[in-house]
Scaffold this motif. Structure first.
Motif, PDB file in Angstrom:
ATOM      1  N   SER A 236       0.829  -1.212   0.000  1.00  0.00           N
ATOM      2  CA  SER A 236       0.000   0.000   0.000  1.00  0.00           C
ATOM      3  C   SER A 236       0.859   1.257   0.000  1.00  0.00           C
ATOM      4  CB  SER A 236      -0.947  -0.011   1.202  1.00  0.00           C
ATOM      5  OG  SER A 236      -0.269  -0.375   2.384  1.00  0.00           O
ATOM      6  N   CYS A 237       2.055   1.171   0.533  1.00  0.00           N
ATOM      7  CA  CYS A 237       2.944   2.320   0.543  1.00  0.00           C
ATOM      8  C   CYS A 237       3.374   2.658  -0.889  1.00  0.00           C
ATOM      9  CB  CYS A 237       4.146   1.986   1.427  1.00  0.00           C
ATOM     10  SG  CYS A 237       5.212   3.370   1.738  1.00  0.00           S
ATOM     11  N   GLU A 238       3.784   1.649  -1.626  1.00  0.00           N
ATOM     12  CA  GLU A 238       4.171   1.871  -3.022  1.00  0.00           C
ATOM     13  C   GLU A 238       2.979   2.328  -3.864  1.00  0.00           C
ATOM     14  OE1 GLU A 238       6.202  -1.393  -4.966  1.00  0.00           O
ATOM     15  OE2 GLU A 238       6.277  -0.322  -6.888  1.00  0.00           O
ATOM     16  N   ASN A 239       1.823   1.723  -3.643  1.00  0.00           N
ATOM     17  CA  ASN A 239       0.643   2.107  -4.428  1.00  0.00           C
ATOM     18  C   ASN A 239       0.314   3.580  -4.222  1.00  0.00           C
ATOM     19  OD1 ASN A 239       0.471  -0.487  -5.378  1.00  0.00           O
ATOM     20  ND2 ASN A 239      -1.042  -1.139  -3.856  1.00  0.00           N
ATOM     21  N   LEU A 240       0.367   4.019  -2.974  1.00  0.00           N
ATOM     22  CA  LEU A 240       0.107   5.427  -2.695  1.00  0.00           C
ATOM     23  C   LEU A 240       1.158   6.310  -3.377  1.00  0.00           C
ATOM     24  CD1 LEU A 240      -1.323   7.736  -1.203  1.00  0.00           C
ATOM     25  CD2 LEU A 240       0.087   7.216   0.798  1.00  0.00           C
ATOM     26  N   HIS A 241       2.386   5.873  -3.318  1.00  0.00           N
ATOM     27  CA  HIS A 241       3.492   6.665  -3.876  1.00  0.00           C
ATOM     28  C   HIS A 241       3.355   6.894  -5.378  1.00  0.00           C
ATOM     29  CE1 HIS A 241       6.542   4.629  -6.363  1.00  0.00           C
ATOM     30  NE2 HIS A 241       7.327   5.661  -6.151  1.00  0.00           N
ATOM     31  N   ASN A 242       2.736   5.944  -6.073  1.00  0.00           N
ATOM     32  CA  ASN A 242       2.570   6.107  -7.529  1.00  0.00           C
ATOM     33  C   ASN A 242       1.774   7.357  -7.866  1.00  0.00           C
ATOM     34  OD1 ASN A 242       3.936   3.708  -7.946  1.00  0.00           O
ATOM     35  ND2 ASN A 242       2.065   2.480  -8.100  1.00  0.00           N
ATOM     36  N   THR A 243       0.802   7.672  -7.012  1.00  0.00           N
ATOM     37  CA  THR A 243      -0.054   8.834  -7.278  1.00  0.00           C
ATOM     38  C   THR A 243       0.754  10.123  -7.346  1.00  0.00           C
ATOM     39  OG1 THR A 243      -1.785   7.720  -6.067  1.00  0.00           O
ATOM     40  CG2 THR A 243      -2.097  10.062  -6.453  1.00  0.00           C
TER      41      THR A 243
END
Ligand code: C2O
Length: 343
Positions: A236-243
């Motif tokens: 979830s940390c990486e997914n958020l970072h993509n934004t």
């Protein structure tokens, strides 16, 4: 088995995934011998990374001086700004195979995302410190988990500064960051601004709560030697970072610089963004009492290669990356306005 370091001599062309073109991202030291990384001495000064929006004028000037010096180095110097940016392409766009296999080495989309980027920033910071002769130099972080930080920090927006990058989405220069942003979304206006900030904070709180007892949700799922990155293995940390990559970069293909792996690290804000991601990992780890997120040797003994601040090629293991203080840096303590937030 854990990931082995790549065979430097077998570097090949990489692929820009937006255009499908072949790109050159090999490091200039493909014949180098490498040695084992040694963490810095505990007597070294602790570098304190601060929020970009709170830097004093003299701290901004130091950072700009360091970046300007890095940009002035010859293009083939491994310390140069472009070579440092290209490291991201090397490990994200398939310039190496995993040793002894035909599987491309990819450090995104799995449990390697956080440790690999931690080392990337670690060496970048120490090289910058070397360039200005300051062993206490610390890079700033984009503190986008606090309302005042949910904007592009001003230090990156001065066109006269070496921190500036003209490729960003200018429509976002003074707009609030929306964690749910998708290309083309209009900027929040009026009462939506407060709602966006609240929804961002709630998202963070949720991410931390959901993953507290299950690190793979936050960190990403396992990837072992020889495996291709599985779908949906990112945390979830990486997914958020993509934004944030998409929100900073331009809304049209090929999304250079920030919105494309190949070029993302050419924008200095990349490192501010990743420093905050790295800080959130540290917050997560401290919430959990600093127990290693995984005790699996396939993670702990996985190895990457970097060119260090002493001009040596070193191999680093995930196990040495678990605590910032062990790497002699830390984050200035800031409020976490999202913990236990109520709607
Ligand atoms: Cu290597 Cu922000 O991605």
């Amino acid at each position: 088995a854990p990931l082995s370091p790549p065979d430097l001599s077998k570097c090949h062309l990489a692929t820009d995934d937006a255009t499908n073109q072949q790109v050159k991202c090999c490091p200039p030291y493909t014949t180098a011998k490498f040695k084992d990384f040694e963490p810095p001495s505990h007597r070294d000064p602790l570098r304190v990374r601060k929020p970009a929006h709170k830097l004093r004028a003299d701290e901004i000037a130091r950072f700009e001086e360091a970046i300007a010096k890095m940009k002035a180095l010859p293009a083939d110097d491994p310390w140069s700004y472009m070579q440092q940016a290209t490291i991201h392409c090397t490990y994200c766009n398939g310039a190496f195979d995993q040793k002894g296999t035909e599987t491309l080495l990819q450090i995104h989309g799995s449990w390697f995302f956080l440790p690999w980027h931690r080392y990337y920033l670690y060496f970048w910071e120490r090289i910058l410190g070397k360039l200005i002769g300051d062993p206490t130099f610390a890079i700033p972080y984009w503190n986008w988990d606090t309302p005042e930080g949910m904007y592009m920090p001003k230090i990156y927006l001065n066109p006269q500064s070496p921190l500036y990058d003209d490729t960003r989405d200018k429509n976002h220069y003074s707009s609030v960051l929306d964690y749910n942003y998708a290309y083309g979304d209009p900027n929040p206006a009026g009462p939506q601004i407060e709602e966006t900030i609240t929804s961002n904070l709630c998202r963070l709180d949720r991410i931390f709560k959901e993953s507290h007892h299950q690190p793979s949700l936050f960190m990403g799922k396992p990837l072992r030697a020889g495996e291709v990155v599985p779908a949906n293995a990112s945390g979830s940390c990486e997914n958020l970072h993509n934004t944030m990559h998409q929100w900073v970069g331009p809304p049209t293909s090929p999304y250079y610089n920030m919105g494309n792996f190949y070029t993302a690290a050419r924008d200095t804000i990349f490192f501010g963004h990743h420093a905050n991601i790295d800080r959130l990992w540290d917050v997560y780890s401290k919430f959990r009492g600093q127990r290693p997120e995984f005790r699996d040797r396939d993670w702990l003994d996985s190895t990457f290669i970097f060119y260090d601040e002493n001009r040596e090629v070193v191999q680093v293991k995930v196990r040495d990356s678990l605590t910032p203080e062990h790497l002699r840096y830390t984050y200035s303590p800031e409020k976490l306005p999202w913990t236990n937030i109520r709607r």
